[in-house]
Motif scaffolding. Sequence first.
Motif, PDB file in Angstrom:
ATOM      1  N   TRP A 438      24.690 -42.464   7.240  1.00  7.80           N
ATOM      2  CA  TRP A 438      24.929 -43.349   8.381  1.00  7.80           C
ATOM      3  C   TRP A 438      23.878 -43.106   9.459  1.00  7.80           C
ATOM      4  O   TRP A 438      23.358 -42.006   9.610  1.00  7.80           O
ATOM      5  CB  TRP A 438      26.301 -43.068   9.037  1.00  7.80           C
ATOM      6  N   THR A 439      23.630 -44.159  10.212  1.00  9.85           N
ATOM      7  CA  THR A 439      22.894 -44.019  11.468  1.00  9.85           C
ATOM      8  C   THR A 439      23.920 -43.828  12.569  1.00  9.85           C
ATOM      9  O   THR A 439      24.946 -44.520  12.595  1.00  9.85           O
ATOM     10  CB  THR A 439      22.070 -45.293  11.762  1.00  9.85           C
ATOM     11  N   LEU A 440      23.677 -42.883  13.451  1.00  8.58           N
ATOM     12  CA  LEU A 440      24.633 -42.558  14.514  1.00  8.58           C
ATOM     13  C   LEU A 440      24.115 -43.049  15.859  1.00  8.58           C
ATOM     14  O   LEU A 440      22.929 -42.884  16.185  1.00  8.58           O
ATOM     15  CB  LEU A 440      24.851 -41.045  14.590  1.00  8.58           C
ATOM     16  N   LEU A 441      25.001 -43.656  16.632  1.00  2.82           N
ATOM     17  CA  LEU A 441      24.686 -44.088  17.995  1.00  2.82           C
ATOM     18  C   LEU A 441      25.796 -43.582  18.913  1.00  2.82           C
ATOM     19  O   LEU A 441      26.971 -43.795  18.629  1.00  2.82           O
ATOM     20  CB  LEU A 441      24.612 -45.617  18.079  1.00  2.82           C
ATOM     21  N   THR A 442      25.413 -42.911  19.986  1.00  2.00           N
ATOM     22  CA  THR A 442      26.421 -42.361  20.893  1.00  2.00           C
ATOM     23  C   THR A 442      26.059 -42.671  22.336  1.00  2.00           C
ATOM     24  O   THR A 442      24.893 -42.866  22.674  1.00  2.00           O
ATOM     25  CB  THR A 442      26.546 -40.822  20.735  1.00  2.00           C
ATOM     26  N   HIS A 443      27.078 -42.713  23.145  1.00  2.00           N
ATOM     27  CA  HIS A 443      26.876 -42.810  24.591  1.00  2.00           C
ATOM     28  C   HIS A 443      28.037 -42.121  25.304  1.00  2.00           C
ATOM     29  O   HIS A 443      29.198 -42.356  24.977  1.00  2.00           O
ATOM     30  CB  HIS A 443      26.791 -44.262  25.069  1.00  2.00           C
ATOM     31  N   ARG A 444      27.673 -41.302  26.263  1.00  5.41           N
ATOM     32  CA  ARG A 444      28.693 -40.611  27.074  1.00  5.41           C
ATOM     33  C   ARG A 444      28.466 -40.972  28.541  1.00  5.41           C
ATOM     34  O   ARG A 444      27.354 -40.850  29.050  1.00  5.41           O
ATOM     35  CB  ARG A 444      28.574 -39.095  26.883  1.00  5.41           C
ATOM     36  N   PHE A 445      29.547 -41.371  29.180  1.00  7.20           N
ATOM     37  CA  PHE A 445      29.447 -41.708  30.598  1.00  7.20           C
ATOM     38  C   PHE A 445      29.220 -40.453  31.440  1.00  7.20           C
ATOM     39  O   PHE A 445      28.371 -40.420  32.321  1.00  7.20           O
ATOM     40  CB  PHE A 445      30.714 -42.437  31.022  1.00  7.20           C
ATOM     41  N   ALA A 446      29.998 -39.406  31.198  1.00  9.84           N
ATOM     42  CA  ALA A 446      29.863 -38.146  31.950  1.00  9.84           C
ATOM     43  C   ALA A 446      30.616 -37.060  31.169  1.00  9.84           C
ATOM     44  O   ALA A 446      31.484 -37.355  30.366  1.00  9.84           O
ATOM     45  CB  ALA A 446      30.468 -38.305  33.352  1.00  9.84           C
ATOM     46  N   LEU A 447      30.338 -35.809  31.315  1.00 11.20           N
ATOM     47  CA  LEU A 447      29.555 -35.145  32.318  1.00 11.20           C
ATOM     48  C   LEU A 447      28.743 -34.036  31.641  1.00 11.20           C
ATOM     49  O   LEU A 447      27.557 -33.937  31.838  1.00 11.20           O
ATOM     50  CB  LEU A 447      30.507 -34.554  33.380  1.00 11.20           C
ATOM     51  N   HIS A 448      29.440 -33.239  30.799  1.00  9.62           N
ATOM     52  CA  HIS A 448      28.763 -32.054  30.249  1.00  9.62           C
ATOM     53  C   HIS A 448      29.612 -31.466  29.130  1.00  9.62           C
ATOM     54  O   HIS A 448      30.836 -31.340  29.260  1.00  9.62           O
ATOM     55  CB  HIS A 448      28.605 -31.016  31.366  1.00  9.62           C
ATOM     56  N   ASP A 449      28.966 -31.144  28.000  1.00  9.73           N
ATOM     57  CA  ASP A 449      29.683 -30.338  27.001  1.00  9.73           C
ATOM     58  C   ASP A 449      28.967 -29.010  26.821  1.00  9.73           C
ATOM     59  O   ASP A 449      27.892 -28.789  27.384  1.00  9.73           O
ATOM     60  CB  ASP A 449      29.873 -31.101  25.677  1.00  9.73           C
ATOM     61  N   ARG A 450      29.542 -28.126  26.050  1.00 11.88           N
ATOM     62  CA  ARG A 450      29.092 -26.733  26.039  1.00 11.88           C
ATOM     63  C   ARG A 450      27.775 -26.523  25.303  1.00 11.88           C
ATOM     64  O   ARG A 450      27.246 -25.415  25.279  1.00 11.88           O
ATOM     65  CB  ARG A 450      30.170 -25.811  25.469  1.00 11.88           C
ATOM     66  N   LEU A 451      27.235 -27.568  24.661  1.00 13.62           N
ATOM     67  CA  LEU A 451      25.930 -27.443  24.017  1.00 13.62           C
ATOM     68  C   LEU A 451      24.819 -28.121  24.815  1.00 13.62           C
ATOM     69  O   LEU A 451      23.645 -28.005  24.466  1.00 13.62           O
ATOM     70  CB  LEU A 451      25.982 -28.016  22.594  1.00 13.62           C
ATOM     71  N   ASP A 452      25.189 -28.853  25.857  1.00 17.97           N
ATOM     72  CA  ASP A 452      24.173 -29.464  26.726  1.00 17.97           C
ATOM     73  C   ASP A 452      23.396 -28.366  27.449  1.00 17.97           C
ATOM     74  O   ASP A 452      23.853 -27.213  27.526  1.00 17.97           O
ATOM     75  CB  ASP A 452      24.853 -30.365  27.760  1.00 17.97           C
ATOM     76  N   PRO A 453      22.208 -28.706  28.031  1.00 20.02           N
ATOM     77  CA  PRO A 453      21.475 -27.696  28.818  1.00 20.02           C
ATOM     78  C   PRO A 453      22.404 -27.052  29.834  1.00 20.02           C
ATOM     79  O   PRO A 453      23.126 -27.750  30.553  1.00 20.02           O
ATOM     80  CB  PRO A 453      20.376 -28.509  29.494  1.00 20.02           C
ATOM     81  N   ALA A 454      22.404 -25.735  29.887  1.00 24.87           N
ATOM     82  CA  ALA A 454      23.437 -25.015  30.643  1.00 24.87           C
ATOM     83  C   ALA A 454      23.230 -25.053  32.148  1.00 24.87           C
ATOM     84  O   ALA A 454      24.071 -24.590  32.897  1.00 24.87           O
ATOM     85  CB  ALA A 454      23.483 -23.560  30.166  1.00 24.87           C
ATOM     86  N   TRP A 455      22.136 -25.630  32.616  1.00 20.61           N
ATOM     87  CA  TRP A 455      21.821 -25.601  34.037  1.00 20.61           C
ATOM     88  C   TRP A 455      22.851 -26.366  34.865  1.00 20.61           C
ATOM     89  O   TRP A 455      23.163 -27.507  34.581  1.00 20.61           O
ATOM     90  CB  TRP A 455      20.446 -26.209  34.284  1.00 20.61           C
ATOM     91  N   GLY A 456      23.335 -25.726  35.923  1.00 16.32           N
ATOM     92  CA  GLY A 456      24.093 -26.434  36.958  1.00 16.32           C
ATOM     93  C   GLY A 456      25.540 -26.703  36.664  1.00 16.32           C
ATOM     94  O   GLY A 456      26.253 -27.218  37.525  1.00 16.32           O
ATOM     95  N   TYR A 457      26.019 -26.396  35.463  1.00 19.86           N
ATOM     96  CA  TYR A 457      27.418 -26.658  35.133  1.00 19.86           C
ATOM     97  C   TYR A 457      28.115 -25.350  34.770  1.00 19.86           C
ATOM     98  O   TYR A 457      27.465 -24.371  34.374  1.00 19.86           O
ATOM     99  CB  TYR A 457      27.516 -27.638  33.965  1.00 19.86           C
TER     100      TYR A 457
END
Length: 640
Positions: A438-457
Amino acid sequence: MRFSVLTFLFLIPGVSLATEASAQDRVLQISRSQKLSEDRQWRKLLHFERDTFFVQESQIDSPGFFFSKGGKKDPAAELEATIVAFFQAPPTDINEHAQCKFPARYRWLKEKLKNQNVPWKDLVCDRYLAFAKGLQGESVSLVFSSYYLNNPSSAFGHTFLRVNKSAGADGQRHELLDYGLNYAAESDTNNAFLYGFKGLFGLFPGQFRSIPYYYKVREYNNAESRDLWEYELDIKPAAVEMLIAHVWELGPAQIDYWYLTENCSYHMLSILEAADPQVDVLAHLDHYVIPADTIRVLWTKTSLVKRYKYRPSIRQVYFERGKLLNEEEKNEFAELVHQIRTQDEIYYGPSFQKRSSESQARILDAFIDFIDFQYSKEVQEAGREAQLKMRVLGKRSEISVQPQDIRIDPVPEERPHLAHSSGRWGMGYSQDTADRSWTLLTHRFALHDRLDPAWGYPTYSQITFFDLGFSYGDSFGDPGEKKFELENFAAFELVSASPWSTLIPDHSWRFKLGVERTRNENFLPTHEGILRLGGGWTFDYGSFDISAQVQGEVHYGPTLSDNKLWGGAGPLVELHYRWNSWWLWQAGLFYRRDSAWDRQDYFRTQIETQYSFSKTWGVRASYRNERFLEETSLQLFNYY
């Protein structure tokens, strides 16, 4: 001669009225010729903005804010009606005059016509002057109240303004004597669903309030265990006076509170723009306004921030003070904690009495911070714990040892203005062991999960809102056919992995409400509504932490023909590892016993990693094994 004098005296009021009418007509004429109604600051003072349907109108919803009946949609009509009101004779209560009710508009108009020799008649507005004198503003700071997920109301953070007073006679600034300017919804329900629904659809009235800053510190730092980040802004004193005047105007006004658009952060920036024509921030924000995004935009898109300061929560102070205790002192401390939880008096045993004054001081200082952290509400309400705290303070006053200074300097990665953008889209590729892809398409409105860049959260939490994932590829039900399918929709997903410690025995928990394409050995993948809850503990080991929880979930969908409802529960173990702020790993093992099906035991193992090239781009790889099927995927994410 006598007749002439009497005639003159009789005509004085008429002359005065004629003069005022003349001045009013002159101001009206100048405002039209100079097209003052199109002035940016005038429109900002009226809060004229383009709405969702591209209609320009004021965001103020109370009719009392306008002198003209069409003032909400017509800034020119409102300006002329305002000018007429400024030249009206004062009423019995002078504070009800337009000059006193709208001092910011009056200041703006006088400034615009300062070279026109208009005979203004300034009134002395006692109530407004008392308000402005109380604030004594010299500068302004934007304060960000950060997240602490064990307090769910802090999920997206909060911002408000602080009006900073000048230094006192001793040359020192006393920040707790400043005033905070807050905009918040006037909630009329404690029901979480109604609160969310009414907040999303603008059904709460929002109002501005000026509140002593020490009260805000007590509310956020102490009662809610939220850190405060104070950003002093480069706003001139004249603009600060204008800001105070405008907030006075907004005091009685009402604005519908929209949780995602016209919220606290949006209107803090809108009154800044109204006060200072040089401020231009709202144009840099997306349609949806997340408090954390406003801090980042201020930092990266403007030069408004002069300096910032961190004010730790009582939780952080208590945690740091606890680190000063050695093992024996921790045992004494634990005994005191046990006493306040189980009895109505605090006793200091022989082992405590034998300790040195310095050691007793360290234990009692930590104990006092513990009471403030754990029983902040009871202390504020003067309950049993407040009385016990007073006795502990009395005991502490007998020891002539100064408390040790607690200085907390967060590492750069924890500073909210350095965070990545909250919106995220992604695309990628996935394949399973049955040779489907499959081809995957995603979109998240907000805000942060634990694998995102750790800066600021927060390191130990995840907050995602309106997270959507789609796939286009081989169908499970119709081999050879390709379909566009919804894979995941998380309306709201929270993970709080606050680590457990003897000093702060927090629980960890998780929550998700949404739709998933459920996979199971008993049926073909199908879409089901899901409510998922979990709770347990997280143990921190520096660069990695381990969560052990029990998780339960309820599914609603077509997989059962009778009642369409089934559920399951079981243990979950999750390991989160941070190589650095850019490269993070997560692995999990989950077992669930289902309420239906012939095969009721469900197992899943999963490992994911994300390497972020910057705060804008990252690539994530994942592997999932559900015993009956293995799946791998690779996705590229962009944060915007």
